[in-house]
Scaffold this active site. Structure first.
Site, PDB file in Angstrom:
ATOM      1  N   CYS A   2       0.847  -1.176   0.000  1.00 44.59           N
ATOM      2  CA  CYS A   2       0.000   0.000   0.000  1.00 44.59           C
ATOM      3  C   CYS A   2       0.892   1.239   0.000  1.00 44.59           C
ATOM      4  CB  CYS A   2      -0.945   0.100   1.181  1.00 44.59           C
ATOM      5  SG  CYS A   2      -2.022  -1.329   1.352  1.00 44.59           S
ATOM      6  N   LYS A 486       9.418 -16.578 -12.414  1.00 40.54           N
ATOM      7  CA  LYS A 486       9.030 -15.626 -13.483  1.00 40.54           C
ATOM      8  C   LYS A 486       7.801 -16.141 -14.214  1.00 40.54           C
ATOM      9  CE  LYS A 486      10.662 -12.803 -12.518  1.00 40.54           C
ATOM     10  NZ  LYS A 486      11.584 -12.643 -11.431  1.00 40.54           N
ATOM     11  N   GLU A 489       4.544 -15.992 -12.007  1.00 38.48           N
ATOM     12  CA  GLU A 489       4.002 -14.686 -11.617  1.00 38.48           C
ATOM     13  C   GLU A 489       3.438 -13.885 -12.783  1.00 38.48           C
ATOM     14  OE1 GLU A 489       6.772 -12.005  -9.636  1.00 38.48           O
ATOM     15  OE2 GLU A 489       8.395 -12.776 -10.839  1.00 38.48           O
ATOM     16  N   HIS A 505      13.248 -38.772  -7.282  1.00 34.01           N
ATOM     17  CA  HIS A 505      12.690 -38.961  -5.938  1.00 34.01           C
ATOM     18  C   HIS A 505      11.232 -38.528  -5.861  1.00 34.01           C
ATOM     19  CE1 HIS A 505      16.608 -40.099  -4.516  1.00 34.01           C
ATOM     20  NE2 HIS A 505      17.118 -39.019  -5.097  1.00 34.01           N
TER      21      HIS A 505
END
Ligand code: F6R
Length: 609
Positions: A2, A486, A489, A505
């Site tokens: 904010c 990257k 987002e 695994h």
């Protein structure tokens, strides 16, 4: 997060507040609002969902004018993005804008409802407005009223309070979220980030933790956390707020990816002489401290954490310096053991990330040798509170997804590794090798950028996938992590990164022809191991995208795409190999039509924990 801005002036300040909000938008952009009041006490409030531009458009059709006002751009913490949750929040004559989180808001809400207050929002902030209003009935100046309210608040705040019945002043309070007073002539301001006020003043006073300030046209009064009148020095900023425009690029992110060769030249400039590192920013005290260091603790968040992970590989393998890297939000709440002669290093583009700052503050109580920050904003809280700092000199990064700041951070870290190596062992060739390599870095990145069109083509098929895996080994593992970050987002495709040896695994179960696997595979000692991992994926019909300079080691086919990259000194590989991954994410997001520079739910500077 904010962004907050407030002004007390003798001129109409609505436009100044709106312009300030535009510069603060990186702190959150899900809604914004402002309230102005004129000298006769006539107040108007305007709030809008979405970007600041929506508020600016709405303001054109509203009659907004006043000499005192407060404004806010929001990143939702409590309550969805909605006009009713946008700030300022009011309680009769009291209006509040707030950055942070009031953690005991539920308890306070219950108490205030019991006193007859009606709540119009789902936010934690509204309790502050009602509390101030309630306390004002008990008498005293607005400043003393706010001081009486503060002990009831738990959590973090940078907040500004306006009383429409006394529009000649604003009250600001800081605890955990930055606030800076902008000093004018016959007018004063308050803001989360001084950059938002550079069009009106260059003189600033940084509030300290626990400060409460009263700002009027002709005076500034600051009370510290011990209730004493505080004298804080005024700082003149010589930074220029370059109005950044996109130039020939479609997005800031694209521009910032392309800027990297010149940005890194700038980061390097003045920091080496022939084959030696020169760090004039560090004084004698810093150098004698560096000589004593036996361990480095790196703490950071997000992309900065990934560069810290790369630095750990570098510090241990090149400078023989033990190093640990940890996510700030984990470090700050963990009971860690401080190694002897340990240096605390924070990495941050913004220098305002709440968790990183909190970790730095904690480190001061834990017995570290000292603190060093690597940052892009010289006036940030992190820089001001660290013992020493190295600036990234990457220029303003507008795109929310970090690109050039990541590579600039890595360059500074590599310079630091070179310096530490030579301080530890004057006979070491590491400094010379690193500096020689760094000098060709910008041209290496220029060559990578030439693969732009090939990467754009690969993005076509990739863009309709829902998941992706990124693989790397050694110092490329953090690059795989950064590549995955990257992609998620900005394109909203789910992506995960693995150290390639971990595949068998568990994650191998995910492999099918619909799961793109991106591999960063520079020529190095681990390449043969990586090739075995790639074979395991191939044998299971996986779809591979291999970024490599070891072209002859791989044969492309229907489900194996090779992106050839230039041969580079091994030490530069983490810095160089992130660039094609940035481009890949960019082009995928472009095809998917997301808001690339301001992806949903995110903010550039994360000032809440
Ligand atoms: C991702 C990104 C974030 C930041 C993180 C830390 O592209 O930008 O993950 O890296 O919020 O921010 P700073 O570096 O400002 O502390």
């Amino acid at each position: 997060m904010c962004g907050i801005i407030g002004a007390v002036s003798q001129r109409d300040i609505a436009k100044i507040l709106l312009e300030g909000l535009r510069s603060l938008e990186y702190r959150g952009y899900d809604s914004s609002g402002l309230m102005v009041v004129n000298s006769t006490g006539q107040a108007s409030r305007l709030r809008c969902v979405g970007k600041v531009n929506n508020l600016a458009c709405a303001a054109e059709h509203a009659t907004l004018s006043g000499e005192t006002g407060i404004a806010h751009t929001r990143w939702a913490t409590h309550g969805k993005p909605a006009e009713s949750n946008a700030h300022p929040h009011i309680s009769t004559n009291i209006a509040v804008v707030h950055n942070g989180i009031i953690e005991n808001h539920e308890l306070l809400r219950d108490q205030l409802q019991g006193r007859g207050y009606t709540f119009y929002s789902e936010t934690d902030t509204e309790v502050v407005a009602h509390l101030v209003h309630w306390e004002q009935q008990r008498g005293g100046s607005l400043l003393s009223v706010v001081q009486r309210v503060i002990p009831d608040l738990r959590g973090t705040y940078g907040m500004v309070i306006l009383d429409t019945d006394s529009p000649d002043r604003l009250i600001a309070a800081r605890s955990g979220s930055p606030l800076v007073i902008g000093c004018g002539v016959g007018e004063n301001f308050i803001v989360s980030d001084p950059m938002a006020l550079l069009s009106v003043t260059r003189r600033f006073i940084y509030l300290e933790e626990g400060d409460v300030a009263q700002i009027s046209c002709y005076g500034i009064k600051i009370i510290d956390r011990c209730n004493n009148i505080a004298q804080r020095c005024e700082v003149e900023l010589d930074t220029h707020y370059d109005v950044v425009n996109k130039g020939v690029y479609s997005h800031y992110m694209q521009k910032e990816i392309y800027e990297q060769p010149s940005v890194l030249k700038n980061t390097l400039s003045g920091r080496h002489n022939n084959s030696f590192v020169e760090l004039h920013e560090l004084n004698e005290k810093a150098y004698s401290l560096l000589k004593k260091v036996e361990h480095i603790q790196i703490v950071a968040c997000g992309t900065s954490y990934h560069s810290g992970m790369v630095a750990r590989y570098w510090l241990e393998s090149l400078a023989k310096m033990p190093c640990d890297t940890e996510i700030a939000s984990e470090f700050r709440y963990r009971k860690s053991v401080v190694r002897e002669n340990s240096l605390f290093v924070t990495l941050s583009q913004s220098g305002e990330t709440a968790d990183t700052l909190a970790a730095l503050r904690l480190s001061k109580r834990l017995g570290y040798l000292g603190s060093l920050s690597i940052c892009n904003v010289a006036s940030s809280s992190l820089v001001r509170e660290s013992d020493f700092s190295l600036m990234m000199k990457a220029g303003i990064e507008v795109g929310v997804a970090s690109t050039k700041s990541f590579t600039a951070q890595l360059v500074i870290l590599l310079i630091l590794v070179a310096k530490i190596s030579s301080l530890k062992d004057a006979t070491s060739q590491v400094e010379r090798e690193i500096v020689n390599a760094l000098q060709i870095l910008p041209s290496c990145i220029e060559k990578v950028l030439l693969q732009d069109q090939l990467i754009a083509q690969l993005a076509q098929d990739f863009s309709n996938k829902n998941h992706a895996l990124f693989l790397g080994r050694g110092d490329q593992y953090p690059i795989a992590m950064e590549g995955a970050l990257k992609l998620k987002e900005i394109s909203y495709i789910h992506a995960e990164a693995y150290a390639a040896g971990e595949l068998k695994h568990g994650p191998l179960a995910l492999i099918d022809s619909d799961m793109p696997v991106i591999v960063v595979a520079p020529q190095n000692a681990l390449l043969d191991k990586l090739k075995s991992n790639i074979e395991e994926i191939r044998a299971r019909g996986g779809l591979l995208y291999i970024f490599t300079d070891a072209i002859s080691s791989f044969v492309g086919s229907d489900n194996i795409y090779i992106v050839p990259l230039p041969h580079i000194p091994e030490v530069l590989a983490p810095i160089v190999y992130i660039v094609p991954l940035q481009l890949l994410s960019y082009y995928i997001a472009l095809i998917r039509g997301t808001d690339l520079d301001k992806p949903r739910n995110l903010a550039k500077s994360v000032t809440v924990e």
